[in-house]
Write a protein that holds these residues in place. Structure first.
Motif, PDB file in Angstrom:
ATOM      1  N   LYS A  78      -0.948  -3.176   9.884  1.00 30.91           N
ATOM      2  CA  LYS A  78      -2.202  -3.791  10.349  1.00 30.91           C
ATOM      3  C   LYS A  78      -3.366  -2.828  10.156  1.00 30.91           C
ATOM      4  CE  LYS A  78      -3.166  -3.812  14.717  1.00 30.91           C
ATOM      5  NZ  LYS A  78      -3.172  -4.069  16.170  1.00 30.91           N
ATOM      6  N   LYS A  79      -3.154  -1.560  10.455  1.00 31.87           N
ATOM      7  CA  LYS A  79      -4.198  -0.546  10.275  1.00 31.87           C
ATOM      8  C   LYS A  79      -4.686  -0.512   8.840  1.00 31.87           C
ATOM      9  CE  LYS A  79      -4.989   4.449  10.689  1.00 31.87           C
ATOM     10  NZ  LYS A  79      -4.357   5.760  11.037  1.00 31.87           N
ATOM     11  N   GLN A  80      -3.759  -0.622   7.886  1.00 34.10           N
ATOM     12  CA  GLN A  80      -4.158  -0.594   6.483  1.00 34.10           C
ATOM     13  C   GLN A  80      -4.916  -1.853   6.093  1.00 34.10           C
ATOM     14  OE1 GLN A  80      -4.143   1.897   4.634  1.00 34.10           O
ATOM     15  NE2 GLN A  80      -4.553   1.073   2.608  1.00 34.10           N
ATOM     16  N   LEU A  81      -4.543  -2.985   6.666  1.00 33.01           N
ATOM     17  CA  LEU A  81      -5.277  -4.223   6.375  1.00 33.01           C
ATOM     18  C   LEU A  81      -6.686  -4.179   6.940  1.00 33.01           C
ATOM     19  CD1 LEU A  81      -4.374  -6.763   4.799  1.00 33.01           C
ATOM     20  CD2 LEU A  81      -2.552  -5.168   5.318  1.00 33.01           C
ATOM     21  N   LEU A  82      -6.862  -3.600   8.121  1.00 34.70           N
ATOM     22  CA  LEU A  82      -8.209  -3.440   8.675  1.00 34.70           C
ATOM     23  C   LEU A  82      -9.058  -2.559   7.760  1.00 34.70           C
ATOM     24  CD1 LEU A  82      -7.240  -2.872  12.427  1.00 34.70           C
ATOM     25  CD2 LEU A  82      -8.264  -4.936  11.449  1.00 34.70           C
ATOM     26  N   LYS A  83      -8.452  -1.538   7.221  1.00 36.04           N
ATOM     27  CA  LYS A  83      -9.151  -0.650   6.293  1.00 36.04           C
ATOM     28  C   LYS A  83      -9.547  -1.396   5.016  1.00 36.04           C
ATOM     29  CE  LYS A  83      -8.565   3.961   4.248  1.00 36.04           C
ATOM     30  NZ  LYS A  83      -7.581   5.043   3.976  1.00 36.04           N
ATOM     31  N   LEU A  84      -8.632  -2.235   4.520  1.00 36.34           N
ATOM     32  CA  LEU A  84      -8.948  -3.050   3.346  1.00 36.34           C
ATOM     33  C   LEU A  84     -10.123  -3.982   3.621  1.00 36.34           C
ATOM     34  CD1 LEU A  84      -8.373  -4.199   0.523  1.00 36.34           C
ATOM     35  CD2 LEU A  84      -6.639  -5.676   1.574  1.00 36.34           C
ATOM     36  N   LEU A  85     -10.160  -4.577   4.799  1.00 40.17           N
ATOM     37  CA  LEU A  85     -11.276  -5.461   5.155  1.00 40.17           C
ATOM     38  C   LEU A  85     -12.592  -4.694   5.200  1.00 40.17           C
ATOM     39  CD1 LEU A  85      -9.493  -7.574   7.904  1.00 40.17           C
ATOM     40  CD2 LEU A  85     -10.259  -8.403   5.669  1.00 40.17           C
ATOM     41  N   ASP A  86     -12.561  -3.455   5.674  1.00 40.84           N
ATOM     42  CA  ASP A  86     -13.778  -2.628   5.641  1.00 40.84           C
ATOM     43  C   ASP A  86     -14.236  -2.407   4.206  1.00 40.84           C
ATOM     44  OD1 ASP A  86     -14.398  -2.160   8.338  1.00 40.84           O
ATOM     45  OD2 ASP A  86     -12.925  -0.549   8.498  1.00 40.84           O
TER      46      ASP A  86
ATOM     47  N   GLU B 221       5.157  -5.307  -5.406  1.00 41.67           N
ATOM     48  CA  GLU B 221       6.502  -4.818  -5.700  1.00 41.67           C
ATOM     49  C   GLU B 221       6.597  -3.291  -5.655  1.00 41.67           C
ATOM     50  OE1 GLU B 221       6.254  -8.686  -8.182  1.00 41.67           O
ATOM     51  OE2 GLU B 221       4.918  -7.136  -7.440  1.00 41.67           O
ATOM     52  N   ASN B 222       5.535  -2.614  -6.030  1.00 40.53           N
ATOM     53  CA  ASN B 222       5.585  -1.156  -6.153  1.00 40.53           C
ATOM     54  C   ASN B 222       4.698  -0.434  -5.142  1.00 40.53           C
ATOM     55  OD1 ASN B 222       7.271  -1.207  -8.599  1.00 40.53           O
ATOM     56  ND2 ASN B 222       5.475  -2.204  -9.472  1.00 40.53           N
ATOM     57  N   LEU B 223       4.206  -1.151  -4.158  1.00 46.33           N
ATOM     58  CA  LEU B 223       3.293  -0.551  -3.181  1.00 46.33           C
ATOM     59  C   LEU B 223       4.094  -0.046  -1.983  1.00 46.33           C
ATOM     60  CD1 LEU B 223       0.349  -3.126  -3.275  1.00 46.33           C
ATOM     61  CD2 LEU B 223       0.827  -1.200  -4.805  1.00 46.33           C
ATOM     62  N   HIS B 224       4.806   1.063  -2.166  1.00 49.64           N
ATOM     63  CA  HIS B 224       5.681   1.578  -1.122  1.00 49.64           C
ATOM     64  C   HIS B 224       4.933   2.303  -0.011  1.00 49.64           C
ATOM     65  CE1 HIS B 224       8.561   1.403  -4.653  1.00 49.64           C
ATOM     66  NE2 HIS B 224       9.114   0.610  -3.754  1.00 49.64           N
ATOM     67  N   SER B 225       3.642   2.497  -0.172  1.00 52.55           N
ATOM     68  CA  SER B 225       2.853   3.206   0.834  1.00 52.55           C
ATOM     69  C   SER B 225       1.417   2.730   0.771  1.00 52.55           C
ATOM     70  CB  SER B 225       2.904   4.724   0.585  1.00 52.55           C
ATOM     71  OG  SER B 225       2.245   5.037  -0.643  1.00 52.55           O
ATOM     72  N   ALA B 226       0.667   3.075   1.815  1.00 49.00           N
ATOM     73  CA  ALA B 226      -0.760   2.754   1.831  1.00 49.00           C
ATOM     74  C   ALA B 226      -1.481   3.494   0.712  1.00 49.00           C
ATOM     75  CB  ALA B 226      -1.360   3.113   3.190  1.00 49.00           C
ATOM     76  N   ALA B 227      -1.085   4.752   0.467  1.00 50.84           N
ATOM     77  CA  ALA B 227      -1.727   5.544  -0.581  1.00 50.84           C
ATOM     78  C   ALA B 227      -1.528   4.897  -1.950  1.00 50.84           C
ATOM     79  CB  ALA B 227      -1.178   6.966  -0.576  1.00 50.84           C
ATOM     80  N   LYS B 228      -0.322   4.372  -2.197  1.00 52.82           N
ATOM     81  CA  LYS B 228      -0.052   3.713  -3.473  1.00 52.82           C
ATOM     82  C   LYS B 228      -0.873   2.433  -3.603  1.00 52.82           C
ATOM     83  CE  LYS B 228       2.611   3.297  -7.207  1.00 52.82           C
ATOM     84  NZ  LYS B 228       4.055   3.061  -7.001  1.00 52.82           N
ATOM     85  N   MET B 229      -1.008   1.712  -2.510  1.00 51.12           N
ATOM     86  CA  MET B 229      -1.836   0.507  -2.518  1.00 51.12           C
ATOM     87  C   MET B 229      -3.264   0.837  -2.930  1.00 51.12           C
ATOM     88  SD  MET B 229      -2.900  -1.766   0.795  1.00 51.12           S
ATOM     89  CE  MET B 229      -4.506  -2.572   0.852  1.00 51.12           C
TER      90      MET B 229
END
Length: 860
Positions: free
Chosen positions: A343-351, A720-728
């Motif tokens: 959820k934290k990463q999705l909030l960051k994406l929304l920012d 498929e290959n987004l094993h981490s927030a950093a990779k995303m």
């Protein structure tokens, strides 16, 4: 280290003898546990031997099993499971081991009767053929774990695979038609040569590029004492502004006479005007969205480095801007089903999306490998469908995928958003004028839901409650149809003949609506998938035969496709919603001249159906499908794989992650996309061959009416290959910035030039864009919202007249180097013009000291 799972014991108060016995038992168990851990001291290496193996679209690669310390792999009694994204050709493996497919991307290695074992501190090479190309590290097998046959409930995760990088031409050449060069420092140098440094004062300081932009000589002094004055209708935007100022600025006790004014003015829905004088900032708009976008422009006017730490005062250049978006639909699709994002990463994406005025998040919540949204009425969807771990029956969890391993504790394989989480995301998005469109994949890509509802069936069936057991079942349990999906699943398609399928879709829709209502977030549509349903489904389904008998319109399984989507459209319309789906939902398969062909379904064109079109791959036959659908009346969102699939690798290189089936895609791909005439985009096809201009001669062009039906653009980030927030973040950025520019800014002059991509107009526009990235937006993203792990390219490096020369594809990023063999840092020497001798290591650095891949070379 190797991981083993062992039971935990709790000692209760009891007699002294009993305590001693338990202590002895615990000691023995501990010793045995350590012995077992040591007994699985195994390493695995992998490398590609050859692509185009046997002159076919296949590859030969090699696994090396390495035993360490006192571990020996016995001749029998074990299975070594792993995930691999390509089918293994049966009986192609050497080393007296079998490679057996389980389902999807899961395989296991097991010994044949001729296998002699691997001694201590020894190794075994196993070669095998895969019916696909293997070019970069994304293609490597992953997630290995060992299971002994006599203890099948204990799993031993093996350390990550050691990769042997490909270096030779035969390892990279997919076929004789493959003309794409492997990325090298020399190739990067040649690509960078056309990019000049443009002084910062000559760059537009608002991004994406506004419609009109006029600088003035005045400066506005911004501090925490500034007063925000807002029309009552913009109360939410005023609160957002104050929160942003609190992040940027240090507290002050001195009130300021300067003001920021948010005023209402009649203009188009998302338009705004921004004017900055020496003591007043005015943002005018007709809607909260317009005010919000004006605030984002104000934020990008601020110096990027001001986001690094709180400032006492920020001075902002005077400006006058009138702006509005080119497209009303500016989207990002994020797949959290294959690999979960927090959820934290999705909030960051929304920012991030809010900053660059992107206004739709297509939330790919479900797929074969995971269901990520809590539906309280159907708890099995997350109790089973949101967990991955070792299983042979998928009754309590889904099998491992994408290297998630045997344990459900893996954070990318397992996880979901609770109802409260999702409501929080909806509120956060709504405050940033972003609509979240949830996707419930169907009828294909639905294995997680199918298995969860199987578990529900089993639970009620054991209780003898067969009505409840069958209520939401998603496949006929007597169906013996045989099929294989494009991701190699044999059980991932919902049976649309079953009435219970529609019970399921109805209750999921109802519960999603309730969450949106609780968040006071707008919900106009739900995405119901529609892609990649394989041949062979439903052919032996008793439910299909019953429906065929009851409904004379159903004659073949292909007739179930329009049957399903008409029922979904009706259900959504009854709930006040419209359908969004992938492109295939707008087509039917019929027999013409004795051959099966796909034709556009014209019966849904007046139902406000929105279709996202991805397939424009040259040579696949659907290059003009998006324009055909728009010309017939469908609302079309362009999500074209060639330019807007962000999970594709940036370049061809072993160490560069990402897929490449649709070509390679960097930030230039999204930047140069021409929505209304994308036939002008490709100079080369996905294999690097020059495109014959006559290729598009008979393709359907976009009509004036069709142009009105192209409602927007979408960048797609599959997981498929987004094993981490950093990779995303690495795969998303900076590609997303090219999308933002094309979706918001007006059509550029180069897009209508005769020779679009090779024009002087394009070169100038591209140079300005990458200067803005290098000098303003990527430095800003180094700090914004906690900082983003955007991709930094390597420096371009070449030799000339006995000297090493280097250049940058991101003007503003510095090149640093060393000559003593040490890895360069921001404190290392700055590369000026050239270096003559030395053992050189060269890197391109952002303001915080993070670099792209380091280039190493000898210059003697």
């Amino acid at each position: 280290m190797i991981i083993a799972i062992w039971p935990r014991y709790r000692v209760r108060a009891c007699g002294t003898g009993r305590i001693s016995s338990l202590i002895l038992l615990a000691t023995l168990l501990t010793v045995n546990a350590f012995a077992q851990v040591r007994a699985v001291d195994l390493s695995i290496k992998w490398g590609v031997i050859e692509n185009n193996y046997g002159n076919k679209a296949q590859s030969l690669s090699e696994l090396t099993l390495i035993t360490r310390h006192q571990f020996a792999l016995p001749a029998k009694g074990w299975k070594l499971y792993f995930n691999f994204a390509a089918p293994v050709v049966p009986l192609s493996s050497t080393g007296n081991v079998n490679i057996t497919p389980v389902n999807g991307d899961l395989f296991y290695l097991s010994p044949t009767t001729d296998f002699k074992g691997i001694n201590k501190n020894d190794s075994l090479k196993i070669r095998f053929v895969a019916s696909n190309w293997l070019i970069n590290k994304t293609d490597a097998p992953e997630g290995f774990y060992l299971i002994w046959d006599n203890t099948p409930t204990r799993y031993y995760a093996i350390r990550p695979v050691i990769l042997k990088p490909s270096t030779g031409p035969g390892q990279f050449l997919r076929s004789p038609l493959d003309k794409i060069e492997v990325s090298t420092p020399q190739l990067v140098f040649e690509q960078n040569k056309t990019i000049p440094y443009i002084p910062a004062d000559s760059l537009i300081k608002i991004f994406p590029t506004p419609q009109t932009y006029q600088l003035s000589a005045v400066k506005f002094k911004l501090d925490r004492g500034v007063k925000v004055i807002a029309d009552a209708r913009f109360k939410a935007e005023a609160l957002y502004l104050k929160e942003e100022l609190a992040r940027l600025l240090l507290p002050t006790v001195t009130p300021s006479k300067n003001t920021i004014n948010l005023v209402k003015k009649q203009m188009p829905e998302e338009a705004y005007e921004l004017e900055i004088t020496n003591n007043r900032i005015t943002i005018a708009a007709a809607s909260g969205a317009g005010i919000f976008y004006g605030l984002q422009s104000l934020k990008t006017l601020i110096s990027p480095l001001a986001y690094g730490s709180a400032q006492k005062v920020i001075r902002i250049q005077g400006v006058k801007v009138a702006d509005q978006p080119r497209f009303g639909y500016r989207a990002v699709m994020i797949d959290v089903a294959r690999n979960f994002q927090s959820k934290k990463q999705l909030l960051k994406l929304l920012d991030l999306m809010g900053l660059y005025k992107l206004n739709v998040l297509h939330f790919h919540l479900t797929d074969d490998e995971g269901w990520r949204l809590e539906i309280p009425a159907l708890p099995e969807l997350t109790a089973i469908g949101a967990k991955r771990g070792h299983t042979l029956d998928n009754n309590q969890k889904l099998q491992p995928s994408f290297g998630s391993g045997p344990f459900t504790s893996n954070r990318s394989g397992s996880g979901f958003y609770t109802k409260a989480d999702f409501i929080e995301l909806l509120k956060y998005a709504t405050a940033r004028h972003i609509k979240i469109i949830p996707e419930i994949e169907s009828p294909g890509h639905a294995r997680a839901a199918i298995k969860a509802m199987d578990a529900r069936y089993n639970r009620y069936a054991r209780q003898g409650k067969m009505v409840q057991a069958n209520q939401y079942l998603l496949h006929d349990r007597m169906d013996s149809s045989k099929y294989t999906s494009v991701q190699y699943w044999n059980d991932n398609v919902i049976d649309v003949s079953l009435p219970s399928t529609y019970n399921f879709m109805e209750i999921v829709t109802r519960e999603i609506k309730e969450m949106y209502a609780a968040a006071r977030a707008p919900l106009q549509t739900i995405h119901f998938g529609g892609d990649e349903v394989p041949a062979g489904v439903w052919e032996r389904s008793p439910a299909f035969f019953r429906l065929k008998k009851a409904d004379t319109a159903i004659k073949r399984t292909d007739d179930l496709w329009p049957y399903y989507y008409r029922k979904i459209v009706h259900m959504l319309n009854a709930n006040g919603l419209y359908l969004t789906a992938w492109e295939e939902a707008g087509s039917n398969k019929i027999v013409q001249n004795g051959k099966m062909t796909s034709v556009i379904d014209t019966e849904l064109t007046d139902k406000n159906v929105h279709l996202e079109v991805w397939n424009n791959v040259l040579g696949w036959g659907s290059e003009d499908l998006a324009y055909k659908l728009a010309n017939r009346g469908y609302k079309v969102i362009l999500s074209c794989v060639t330019n807007l699939y962000f999970d594709l690798a940036y370049v061809k290189a072993f160490d560069e992650p990402g897929y490449y089936w649709g070509g390679y895609s960097d930030v230039a791909s999204s930047f140069r996309f021409i929505p209304y005439d994308y036939f002008k985009n490709p100079a080369k096809d996905r294999m690097g061959n020059t495109v014959n201009p006559l290729f598009f001669l008979n393709k359907e062009k976009l009509t004036a009416a069709g142009k009105n039906n192209i409602i927007g653009l979408q960048g797609a980030l599959w997981g498929e290959n987004l094993h981490s927030a950093a990779k995303m973040e690495y795969m998303l950025l900076p590609k997303l910035l090219g999308l933002a520019e094309r979706a918001w800014a007006r059509e550029p002059a180069w897009a209508t030039a005769a020779d679009t991509i090779n024009s002087v107009l394009y070169d100038d526009s591209w140079a300005r864009f990458v200067n803005i990235l290098g000098q303003r937006e990527l430095p800003r993203l180094t700090y914004y919202a906690g900082g983003f792990n955007y991709r930094i390219p390597s420096a371009g490096v070449n030799r000339a007249n006995g000297h090493i020369i280097a250049n940058s594809g991101l003007p503003g990023f510095e090149i640093h180097y060393t000559t003593d063999g040490k890895t360069p840092t921001l404190k290392s020497a700055v590369f000026k013009d050239s270096v003559k001798t030395g053992h050189l290591k060269i890197g391109l650095f952002n303001p915080a000291g993070r670099s792209g891949q380091i280039v190493t070379l000898e210059n003697k």
